[in-house]
Design a protein around this motif. Structure first.
Motif, PDB file in Angstrom:
ATOM      1  N   LEU A 126      31.510  49.183  37.347  1.00  0.00           N
ATOM      2  CA  LEU A 126      31.573  50.623  37.142  1.00  0.00           C
ATOM      3  C   LEU A 126      31.680  51.344  38.481  1.00  0.00           C
ATOM      4  O   LEU A 126      31.203  50.851  39.498  1.00  0.00           O
ATOM      5  N   GLY A 127      32.306  52.513  38.454  1.00  0.00           N
ATOM      6  CA  GLY A 127      32.373  53.349  39.648  1.00  0.00           C
ATOM      7  C   GLY A 127      33.360  52.880  40.703  1.00  0.00           C
ATOM      8  O   GLY A 127      33.242  53.268  41.861  1.00  0.00           O
ATOM      9  N   GLN A 128      34.336  52.073  40.338  1.00  0.00           N
ATOM     10  CA  GLN A 128      35.328  51.605  41.303  1.00  0.00           C
ATOM     11  C   GLN A 128      36.308  52.734  41.630  1.00  0.00           C
ATOM     12  O   GLN A 128      36.629  53.550  40.773  1.00  0.00           O
ATOM     13  N   PRO A 129      36.845  52.755  42.862  1.00  0.00           N
ATOM     14  CA  PRO A 129      37.851  53.765  43.197  1.00  0.00           C
ATOM     15  C   PRO A 129      39.128  53.544  42.384  1.00  0.00           C
ATOM     16  O   PRO A 129      39.497  52.398  42.101  1.00  0.00           O
ATOM     17  N   ASP A 130      39.794  54.619  42.016  1.00  0.00           N
ATOM     18  CA  ASP A 130      40.996  54.530  41.184  1.00  0.00           C
ATOM     19  C   ASP A 130      42.061  53.609  41.766  1.00  0.00           C
ATOM     20  O   ASP A 130      42.694  52.851  41.039  1.00  0.00           O
ATOM     21  N   GLU A 131      42.261  53.661  43.065  1.00  0.00           N
ATOM     22  CA  GLU A 131      43.337  52.880  43.678  1.00  0.00           C
ATOM     23  C   GLU A 131      43.038  51.385  43.784  1.00  0.00           C
ATOM     24  O   GLU A 131      43.938  50.596  44.045  1.00  0.00           O
ATOM     25  N   ARG A 132      41.793  50.985  43.548  1.00  0.00           N
ATOM     26  CA  ARG A 132      41.437  49.558  43.646  1.00  0.00           C
ATOM     27  C   ARG A 132      40.646  49.058  42.437  1.00  0.00           C
ATOM     28  O   ARG A 132      39.895  48.093  42.535  1.00  0.00           O
ATOM     29  N   ARG A 133      40.813  49.686  41.295  1.00  0.00           N
ATOM     30  CA  ARG A 133      40.036  49.315  40.106  1.00  0.00           C
ATOM     31  C   ARG A 133      40.532  47.993  39.535  1.00  0.00           C
ATOM     32  O   ARG A 133      41.716  47.821  39.279  1.00  0.00           O
ATOM     33  N   THR A 134      39.614  47.044  39.345  1.00  0.00           N
ATOM     34  CA  THR A 134      39.963  45.731  38.808  1.00  0.00           C
ATOM     35  C   THR A 134      38.917  45.266  37.798  1.00  0.00           C
ATOM     36  O   THR A 134      37.811  45.792  37.740  1.00  0.00           O
ATOM     37  N   VAL A 179      37.750  41.245  35.921  1.00  0.00           N
ATOM     38  CA  VAL A 179      37.941  39.796  35.975  1.00  0.00           C
ATOM     39  C   VAL A 179      38.027  39.289  34.541  1.00  0.00           C
ATOM     40  O   VAL A 179      37.170  39.596  33.714  1.00  0.00           O
ATOM     41  N   VAL A 180      39.087  38.535  34.255  1.00  0.00           N
ATOM     42  CA  VAL A 180      39.328  38.001  32.917  1.00  0.00           C
ATOM     43  C   VAL A 180      39.408  36.495  33.010  1.00  0.00           C
ATOM     44  O   VAL A 180      40.071  35.947  33.892  1.00  0.00           O
ATOM     45  N   SER A 181      38.739  35.822  32.098  1.00  0.00           N
ATOM     46  CA  SER A 181      38.809  34.366  32.019  1.00  0.00           C
ATOM     47  C   SER A 181      39.001  33.982  30.560  1.00  0.00           C
ATOM     48  O   SER A 181      38.272  34.449  29.695  1.00  0.00           O
ATOM     49  N   ARG A 182      40.000  33.166  30.295  1.00  0.00           N
ATOM     50  CA  ARG A 182      40.266  32.707  28.923  1.00  0.00           C
ATOM     51  C   ARG A 182      39.901  31.236  28.820  1.00  0.00           C
ATOM     52  O   ARG A 182      40.458  30.406  29.521  1.00  0.00           O
ATOM     53  N   GLY A 183      38.965  30.917  27.948  1.00  0.00           N
ATOM     54  CA  GLY A 183      38.611  29.533  27.687  1.00  0.00           C
ATOM     55  C   GLY A 183      37.475  29.026  28.541  1.00  0.00           C
ATOM     56  O   GLY A 183      37.191  29.534  29.610  1.00  0.00           O
ATOM     57  N   ARG A 184      36.828  28.014  28.031  1.00  0.00           N
ATOM     58  CA  ARG A 184      35.695  27.394  28.723  1.00  0.00           C
ATOM     59  C   ARG A 184      36.160  26.780  30.031  1.00  0.00           C
ATOM     60  O   ARG A 184      37.119  26.017  30.072  1.00  0.00           O
ATOM     61  N   GLY A 185      35.487  27.123  31.107  1.00  0.00           N
ATOM     62  CA  GLY A 185      35.777  26.539  32.402  1.00  0.00           C
ATOM     63  C   GLY A 185      37.019  27.074  33.089  1.00  0.00           C
ATOM     64  O   GLY A 185      37.342  26.648  34.190  1.00  0.00           O
ATOM     65  N   ALA A 186      37.725  28.016  32.460  1.00  0.00           N
ATOM     66  CA  ALA A 186      38.918  28.587  33.092  1.00  0.00           C
ATOM     67  C   ALA A 186      38.486  29.493  34.245  1.00  0.00           C
ATOM     68  O   ALA A 186      37.468  30.177  34.152  1.00  0.00           O
ATOM     69  N   PRO A 187      39.250  29.498  35.331  1.00  0.00           N
ATOM     70  CA  PRO A 187      38.879  30.365  36.454  1.00  0.00           C
ATOM     71  C   PRO A 187      39.067  31.833  36.101  1.00  0.00           C
ATOM     72  O   PRO A 187      39.949  32.182  35.313  1.00  0.00           O
ATOM     73  N   GLY A 188      38.253  32.674  36.676  1.00  0.00           N
ATOM     74  CA  GLY A 188      38.399  34.109  36.467  1.00  0.00           C
ATOM     75  C   GLY A 188      39.550  34.642  37.297  1.00  0.00           C
ATOM     76  O   GLY A 188      39.727  34.266  38.445  1.00  0.00           O
ATOM     77  N   ILE A 189      40.336  35.510  36.705  1.00  0.00           N
ATOM     78  CA  ILE A 189      41.463  36.118  37.397  1.00  0.00           C
ATOM     79  C   ILE A 189      41.180  37.601  37.534  1.00  0.00           C
ATOM     80  O   ILE A 189      40.938  38.292  36.548  1.00  0.00           O
ATOM     81  N   ARG A 190      41.213  38.064  38.773  1.00  0.00           N
ATOM     82  CA  ARG A 190      40.975  39.484  39.037  1.00  0.00           C
ATOM     83  C   ARG A 190      42.302  40.211  38.907  1.00  0.00           C
ATOM     84  O   ARG A 190      43.292  39.824  39.514  1.00  0.00           O
ATOM     85  N   THR A 191      42.328  41.267  38.108  1.00  0.00           N
ATOM     86  CA  THR A 191      43.566  41.994  37.861  1.00  0.00           C
ATOM     87  C   THR A 191      43.298  43.501  37.780  1.00  0.00           C
ATOM     88  O   THR A 191      42.196  43.912  37.420  1.00  0.00           O
ATOM     89  N   ALA A 192      44.301  44.286  38.131  1.00  0.00           N
ATOM     90  CA  ALA A 192      44.177  45.741  38.048  1.00  0.00           C
ATOM     91  C   ALA A 192      43.933  46.145  36.606  1.00  0.00           C
ATOM     92  O   ALA A 192      44.418  45.496  35.676  1.00  0.00           O
ATOM     93  N   CYS A 193      43.175  47.203  36.418  1.00  0.00           N
ATOM     94  CA  CYS A 193      42.843  47.642  35.060  1.00  0.00           C
ATOM     95  C   CYS A 193      42.656  49.151  35.034  1.00  0.00           C
ATOM     96  O   CYS A 193      42.490  49.781  36.071  1.00  0.00           O
ATOM     97  N   PRO A 194      42.656  49.725  33.843  1.00  0.00           N
ATOM     98  CA  PRO A 194      42.370  51.162  33.723  1.00  0.00           C
ATOM     99  C   PRO A 194      40.874  51.426  33.866  1.00  0.00           C
ATOM    100  O   PRO A 194      40.063  50.502  33.873  1.00  0.00           O
ATOM    101  N   LYS A 195      40.530  52.689  33.954  1.00  0.00           N
ATOM    102  CA  LYS A 195      39.124  53.085  33.995  1.00  0.00           C
ATOM    103  C   LYS A 195      38.575  53.028  32.578  1.00  0.00           C
ATOM    104  O   LYS A 195      39.138  53.620  31.660  1.00  0.00           O
ATOM    105  N   PHE A 196      37.486  52.305  32.397  1.00  0.00           N
ATOM    106  CA  PHE A 196      36.900  52.173  31.070  1.00  0.00           C
ATOM    107  C   PHE A 196      35.677  53.056  30.867  1.00  0.00           C
ATOM    108  O   PHE A 196      35.458  53.558  29.776  1.00  0.00           O
TER     109      PHE A 196
END
Length: 102
Positions: free
Chosen positions: A51-59, A61-78
């Motif tokens: 929470l509270g991330q700056p708009d220009e660097r908001r990310t 982390v999403v991980s799909r499946g057991r043991g899958a690495p987390g991938i940091r990706t840009a996202c909207p403000k939630f």
């Protein structure tokens, strides 16, 4: 490995159960400060959002499946104004995570 349910809230989206919680943490992971973590009960998806991330660097982390690495990706403000995180906002985060991870 089982997910600890202690301190977690439950939400169901599209007939799949997720556990979520917010917490405050520094120097321990992906984000500093207040964060939200969401985990599918079947461990097929994990999300982490700071929470509270700056708009220009908001990310997130999403991980799909057991043991899958987390991938940091840009996202909207939630979070809503005043950094409020409600079950509806968690549902929006899950919907976004499912769309990104497919």
């Amino acid at each position: 490995m089982a997910i600890s349910k202690k301190g977690m809230r439950r939400i169901t989206v599209d007939e799949r159960v997720y556990l979520w919680r917010s917490f405050d943490e520094y120097d321990q992971g992906w984000f500093n400060g207040v964060q939200v973590i969401v985990a599918a009960l079947d461990q097929e998806m994990f999300l982490r959002y700071g929470l509270g991330q700056p708009d220009e660097r908001r990310t997130a982390v999403v991980s799909r499946g057991r043991g899958a690495p987390g991938i940091r990706t840009a996202c909207p403000k939630f979070e809503r104004d005043g950094e409020v995180f409600t079950p509806q906002v968690v549902r929006d985060l899950i919907d976004w995570g499912l769309a990104v991870a497919l």
